[in-house]
Motif scaffolding. Structure first.
Motif, mmCIF file in Angstrom:
data_model
loop_
_atom_site.group_PDB
_atom_site.id
_atom_site.type_symbol
_atom_site.label_atom_id
_atom_site.label_comp_id
_atom_site.label_asym_id
_atom_site.label_seq_id
_atom_site.Cartn_x
_atom_site.Cartn_y
_atom_site.Cartn_z
ATOM 1 N N GLU A 1 0.822 -1.212 0.000
ATOM 2 C CA GLU A 1 0.000 0.000 0.000
ATOM 3 C C GLU A 1 0.859 1.266 0.000
ATOM 4 O O GLU A 1 1.974 1.287 0.483
ATOM 5 C CB GLU A 1 -0.917 0.006 1.236
ATOM 6 C CG GLU A 1 -1.855 -1.189 1.328
ATOM 7 C CD GLU A 1 -2.703 -1.172 2.588
ATOM 8 O OE1 GLU A 1 -2.930 -0.073 3.141
ATOM 9 O OE2 GLU A 1 -3.135 -2.254 3.029
ATOM 10 N N TRP A 2 0.274 2.322 -0.570
ATOM 11 C CA TRP A 2 0.809 3.678 -0.526
ATOM 12 C C TRP A 2 2.277 3.743 -0.915
ATOM 13 O O TRP A 2 2.621 3.334 -2.016
ATOM 14 C CB TRP A 2 0.512 4.313 0.848
ATOM 15 C CG TRP A 2 -0.975 4.329 1.099
ATOM 16 C CD1 TRP A 2 -1.678 3.483 1.928
ATOM 17 C CD2 TRP A 2 -1.960 5.160 0.476
ATOM 18 N NE1 TRP A 2 -3.037 3.741 1.852
ATOM 19 C CE2 TRP A 2 -3.242 4.765 0.967
ATOM 20 C CE3 TRP A 2 -1.890 6.195 -0.461
ATOM 21 C CZ2 TRP A 2 -4.424 5.375 0.570
ATOM 22 C CZ3 TRP A 2 -3.073 6.814 -0.866
ATOM 23 C CH2 TRP A 2 -4.317 6.401 -0.347
ATOM 24 N N SER A 3 3.164 4.222 -0.055
ATOM 25 C CA SER A 3 4.568 4.411 -0.443
ATOM 26 C C SER A 3 5.272 3.093 -0.732
ATOM 27 O O SER A 3 6.356 3.076 -1.330
ATOM 28 C CB SER A 3 5.331 5.159 0.664
ATOM 29 O OG SER A 3 5.344 4.410 1.872
ATOM 30 N N HIS A 4 4.646 1.977 -0.335
ATOM 31 C CA HIS A 4 5.257 0.664 -0.569
ATOM 32 C C HIS A 4 4.912 0.112 -1.953
ATOM 33 O O HIS A 4 5.401 -0.962 -2.332
ATOM 34 C CB HIS A 4 4.820 -0.317 0.514
ATOM 35 C CG HIS A 4 5.020 0.210 1.908
ATOM 36 N ND1 HIS A 4 6.207 0.786 2.316
ATOM 37 C CD2 HIS A 4 4.174 0.282 2.980
ATOM 38 C CE1 HIS A 4 6.097 1.172 3.582
ATOM 39 N NE2 HIS A 4 4.872 0.897 3.996
ATOM 40 N N VAL A 5 4.064 0.817 -2.685
ATOM 41 C CA VAL A 5 3.800 0.459 -4.085
ATOM 42 C C VAL A 5 4.863 1.167 -4.914
ATOM 43 O O VAL A 5 4.666 2.268 -5.435
ATOM 44 C CB VAL A 5 2.376 0.864 -4.515
ATOM 45 C CG1 VAL A 5 2.122 0.485 -5.967
ATOM 46 C CG2 VAL A 5 1.346 0.196 -3.617
ATOM 47 N N THR A 6 6.009 0.517 -5.027
ATOM 48 C CA THR A 6 7.195 1.136 -5.618
ATOM 49 C C THR A 6 7.280 0.829 -7.112
ATOM 50 O O THR A 6 6.385 0.212 -7.694
ATOM 51 C CB THR A 6 8.448 0.637 -4.883
ATOM 52 O OG1 THR A 6 8.421 -0.799 -4.829
ATOM 53 C CG2 THR A 6 8.482 1.186 -3.455
ATOM 54 N N SER A 7 8.355 1.237 -7.725
ATOM 55 C CA SER A 7 8.469 1.197 -9.183
ATOM 56 C C SER A 7 8.376 -0.208 -9.764
ATOM 57 O O SER A 7 7.976 -0.378 -10.919
ATOM 58 C CB SER A 7 9.783 1.852 -9.621
ATOM 59 O OG SER A 7 10.893 1.148 -9.061
ATOM 60 N N GLY A 8 8.734 -1.225 -9.002
ATOM 61 C CA GLY A 8 8.708 -2.595 -9.517
ATOM 62 C C GLY A 8 7.404 -3.324 -9.279
ATOM 63 O O GLY A 8 7.281 -4.507 -9.646
#
Length: 405
Positions: free
Chosen positions: A132-139
């Motif tokens: 979720e949120w900031s943990h949905v990163t580029s990969g």
């Protein structure tokens, strides 16, 4: 015209019901595993065990799940059990590990292999991705697409939990298409992060807005969406303090609280609101999810029972076993008679028969279509029956419904 008997009328009315099916997904976090034996798993279609996370090397770390899986399958052999990854409350180390493992292409295959191995080793049905949120990163999107391919090769599912009205920038269309369905987290509209704004965190309007967003704005078909239902709320103590409260805590304080949505500045969803959301879900999406099932009141005020009863009243099937179980008296006391597997395309059996019983199978207009006798674990072939709902009546008077498909 021939007068309708009570039995025929009952069959006719039932024929009008159960025209559709719905998912009821219960999330159960590891810190609630201790209440597993109180959960009525037969009122769930899916169970998401929460949460598993990788270490820095990509090894999957999860509390032991064997006892909970056994509880669920003993109560509902048809339940779909999945492992849910990540969650909102990641530590800084967990967040760093996730980013390193999914954002660096060379690291993804090892992580995915470990996830699939965990699913296969524990005989689970799939994976729910709850980054979720900031943990949905580029990969994120590449990870989801590659994980989907690996799970699909094993006949396993992949789903996601996503916010009420937010599509993260790092989630592309291909990743959205990979999910078998999406769980809308239709709650936390306010909370401890906003202590000066007390109010309902999961209103009916909030839920409608979430469905509209994912269906109309993002373009996900309603049957691939599930509406989130909270079994918790927030008590806005003052302008700086907000405490989480569970539905069970509210009901334990006063049973009348089961049918309202707030007590002072403590806001949650009571039974009438849950019922109204079930009606909304039955009309617009494929089911509901519960965060989280361990917060329920395990008594006559149960929200899970509210969900099950409301869906049933709307003619929606939400499980294979519930509603197909009948308590009967016998010489050794009360026991449950159950038909399984249900639905079935070929054979059915009856669990918990102590003696051989004659049976008659009726269709929904009260016509006799099959008869014979049966004992425990002896199959009845239903291959020649047309698809639909039937009732099997035993000589002791027990009558249980099943679906041929």
């Amino acid at each position: 015209m021939k007068k309708l008997t009570t039995l025929t009328l009952t069959f006719f009315m039932t024929m009008m019901l159960f025209a559709q099916e719905a998912r009821v997904i219960g999330y159960l976090p590891t810190y609630r595993f201790s209440v597993s034996n109180q959960i009525d798993y037969c009122k769930l279609t899916h169970l998401n065990l929460s949460f598993a996370n990788p270490d820095s090397a990509g090894n999957i770390i999860m509390a032991p799940i064997d006892a909970v899986v056994a509880d669920a399958l003993n109560d509902n052999p048809d339940i779909i059990i999945m492992i849910s990854l990540a969650g909102a409350g990641l530590t800084a180390q967990q967040a760093s590990d996730w980013s390193n493992l999914i954002d660096i292409p060379a690291n993804r295959p090892g992580l995915i292999a470990n996830i699939v191995n965990y699913v296969m080793s524990n005989d689970l049905d799939g994976v729910d991705v709850d980054l979720e949120w900031s943990h949905v990163t580029s990969g994120y999107s590449d990870f989801v697409i590659e994980l989907d391919a690996a799970l699909d090769a094993q006949g396993k599912m992949i789903t996601a939990a996503l916010p009420n009205q937010t599509l993260f920038a790092n989630i592309n269309a291909a990743a959205l298409d990979a999910f078998d369905f999406i769980n809308i987290m239709s709650y936390d509209g306010t909370g401890p992060w906003n202590p000066s704004s007390p109010g309902q965190h999961s209103s009916y309007a909030f839920s409608q807005n979430g469905i509209d967003f994912w269906n109309n704005t993002v373009g996900i078909a309603g049957d691939r969406l599930n509406l989130g239902l909270p079994f918790y709320g927030y008590d806005f103590v003052n302008s700086t303090t907000v405490n989480a409260v569970t539905y069970s805590q509210m009901v334990a304080t006063n049973t009348s609280y089961a049918d309202i949505d707030n007590v002072g500045n403590a806001y949650y969803n009571g039974r009438p609101t849950i019922e109204s959301k079930i009606e909304l879900a039955s009309n617009q999406v494929g089911g509901v999810l519960i965060w989280e099932i361990g917060q329920d009141a395990f008594n006559e005020y149960s929200l899970l029972e509210t969900i099950h009863s409301k869906y049933t009243s709307l003619g929606v099937i939400t499980s294979g076993l519930c509603g197909n179980t009948l308590s009967v008296e016998s010489s050794d006391g009360p026991r449950k008679i159950e038909i399984y597997p249900n639905p079935s395309s070929s054979e059915i059996m009856i669990r918990n028969l102590k003696t051989r019983q004659d049976y008659i199978i009726y269709n929904l207009i009260g016509e006799k279509v099959l008869e014979g006798s049966i004992v425990e674990k002896e199959p009845i072939s239903v291959r020649k029956l047309m698809d639909g709902m039937y009732f099997i009546r035993l000589e002791n008077g027990a009558s249980v419904k099943f679906v041929k498909q």
